[in-house]
Design a protein around this motif. Structure first.
Motif, PDB file in Angstrom:
ATOM      1  N   VAL A  22      42.012  34.549  30.188  1.00 34.96           N
ATOM      2  CA  VAL A  22      41.350  34.498  28.765  1.00 34.96           C
ATOM      3  C   VAL A  22      42.314  33.290  27.829  1.00 34.96           C
ATOM      4  N   MET A  69      40.852  30.380  21.609  1.00 35.68           N
ATOM      5  CA  MET A  69      40.715  30.857  20.448  1.00 35.68           C
ATOM      6  C   MET A  69      40.542  32.426  20.277  1.00 35.68           C
ATOM      7  N   GLN A  70      39.827  32.942  21.034  1.00 36.98           N
ATOM      8  CA  GLN A  70      39.827  34.471  21.086  1.00 36.98           C
ATOM      9  C   GLN A  70      40.845  35.362  21.709  1.00 36.98           C
ATOM     10  N   SER A  71      41.781  34.603  22.375  1.00 36.31           N
ATOM     11  CA  SER A  71      42.880  35.072  23.204  1.00 36.31           C
ATOM     12  C   SER A  71      43.923  35.920  22.486  1.00 36.31           C
ATOM     13  N   ARG A  72      44.294  35.442  21.025  1.00 39.91           N
ATOM     14  CA  ARG A  72      45.017  36.309  20.218  1.00 39.91           C
ATOM     15  C   ARG A  72      44.434  37.457  19.831  1.00 39.91           C
ATOM     16  N   GLN A  73      43.278  37.861  19.840  1.00 42.01           N
ATOM     17  CA  GLN A  73      42.320  38.956  19.455  1.00 42.01           C
ATOM     18  C   GLN A  73      42.161  39.737  20.605  1.00 42.01           C
ATOM     19  N   LEU A  74      42.029  39.022  21.919  1.00 41.51           N
ATOM     20  CA  LEU A  74      41.646  39.879  23.142  1.00 41.51           C
ATOM     21  C   LEU A  74      42.992  40.406  23.975  1.00 41.51           C
ATOM     22  N   PHE A 109      39.153  30.965  27.017  1.00 40.63           N
ATOM     23  CA  PHE A 109      38.955  31.571  25.632  1.00 40.63           C
ATOM     24  C   PHE A 109      40.252  31.303  24.869  1.00 40.63           C
TER      25      PHE A 109
END
Length: 432
Positions: free
Chosen positions: A117, A123-128, A121
């Motif tokens: 992740v 950009m989305q890793s901090r949320q995922l 990804f």
């Protein structure tokens, strides 16, 4: 060729006892050292922890729990297959090995997903991928593996009717073979094939992303090197430890229900199971490599620990030097105190010598009346002192000296208080 299970085949007990006892001793030493040190480093990094480090921390705990039970297996095989530690420890030892085995696989799969992740990804890793989700995932893995491995708690110690020895860690016989075959197939699918498939898919996506990156993104060598190290170490662990054991165990367990296996095949199968089980337990020694080469901030923490250790060593050296200077001062002070004590003793000795001299002087004065006379000097009518007295006669002197030497005499007077004078003779002898 023998085709019956009832055929008595050569025993591999000596081979098994030697291999297991040696391998488990080495795994215990290296596993405790590597994972214990890694656990200390990861705990010190708790203030700057990440989801990836959370998985590594749980993996280190799992490895330590496993290697802590290996000494019990060593005792069993050193005693030639005699179990003396009780039924409870027999069940716990078997259970702990398989809990560690499958926890390691699932934590490695979770780390692979986390790295996938972060790279694919970003950009989305901090949320995922968050700390709370990683902790929840670790708790879920522990609960799932502990429950799925609970059938290993059902098998404890037993007494061999032939040798009358108490046995543990032995393969099932008779009607229990079918149950073991079902458990093996379930653990093979859920415990090995499923997480291994997830790992392969993650690595495929990571490699594809790294190869198709822009030149600017490729310049981020830190992320790329960590990903490559993780891929290499985990794949090697699977290929060396997990895959040979699961493949060979499945073949061996399925062969137990067959009646057409020869003794040669059966002995070779049993020896291969011994070797592959040792390789599976050795995964505890490979995991510290994963912490060091792919862990986030682990090498930085080790560098800071090395610098702090060097600084503490230098500080301790300075303290020792200061203590040496202080001890030198103390020695100088001790020398001064010793000199003062010696001087005091010398003064006391001199005082004793003076007292002795005074005593000798008193004795001398006590013996003087034999030679001297103390009397008032006669005076004339005008108050003048009479002529000096004469010395003793020669016979008197001869009686004093006890020799026939020629004696010379002179008389003089010593004034004392009042009218008293000490009359004495200066006498010396000359050898004739």
């Amino acid at each position: 060729m023998e085709h019956s299970n009832s055929t008595v085949c050569p025993s591999i007990d000596d081979f098994r006892n030697q291999v297991y006892s040696t391998a488990y001793c080495l795994i215990t030493v290296f596993g405790l050292t590597g994972n214990g040190f890694a656990l200390v480093v990861l705990i010190m990094m708790s203030h700057q922890s990440s989801p990836f480090n959370v998985y590594m921390l749980n993996l280190a705990v799992s490895d330590l729990l496993c290697v802590s039970t290996l000494p019990l297996r060593v005792l069993y095989y050193v005693n030639k297959g005699q179990w003396n530690q009780g039924d409870f420890l027999c069940r716990i030892s078997s259970y702990a090995l398989y809990v560690n085995l499958y926890c390691s696989i699932y934590f490695m799969a979770a780390m692979s997903v986390t790295r996938f992740v972060a790279i694919v990804f970003p950009m989305q890793s901090r949320q995922l991928v968050t700390m709370s989700r990683s902790r929840l995932m670790c708790v879920s893995i522990w609960i799932f593996i502990c429950l799925a491995s609970s059938p290993f708690l059902m098998t404890g110690q037993r007494v061999d009717p032939i040798t009358n020895k108490t046995k543990c860690f032995e393969p099932p016989q008779g009607q229990g073979v079918f149950k073991v075959v079902m458990l093996n197939n379930l653990s093979l699918v859920l415990g090995f094939l499923l997480p291994f498939l997830v790992i392969l898919l993650c690595y495929t996506g990571i490699i594809h992303t790294l190869l198709t990156r822009t030149p600017l993104a490729r310049s981020q060598q830190d992320t790329t090197s960590k990903a490559v190290c993780m891929i290499v170490i985990i794949l090697l662990t699977f290929l060396i430890s997990f895959m040979p054991y699961h493949v060979q165990r499945s073949i061996h367990i399925n062969s137990l229900s067959r009646t057409d296996t020869s003794c040669t095949e059966r002995v070779a199968m049993q020896k291969s199971v011994v070797v592959t089980l040792c390789l599976a337990a050795a995964n505890s020694c490979f995991d510290p490599l994963l912490y060091f080469f792919s862990g986030e901030g682990v090498r930085n923490q080790l560098s800071s620990m090395r610098l702090s250790w060097t600084a503490s060593t230098q500080t301790r050296s300075l303290r020792l030097n200061a203590a040496g200077i202080e001890s030198g001062d103390h020695r100088q002070l001790s020398y001064e105190i010793y000199a003062e004590e010696a001087l005091g003793q010398t003064e006391g000795t001199l005082e004793k010598l003076v007292e002795k001299l005074v005593e000798l002087e008193d004795e001398v004065w006590a013996s003087l009346p034999r030679l001297l006379s103390l009397k008032p000097r006669p005076r004339s009518a005008e108050g003048k002192v009479d002529a000096a007295p004469t010395c003793p006669s020669s016979p008197e002197l001869h009686s004093i000296s006890g020799t026939s030497d020629k004696v010379s005499q002179t008389m003089s007077a010593l004034p004392l208080a009042g009218d008293l004078q000490v009359e004495h003779c200066d006498i010396y002898f000359e050898k004739q």
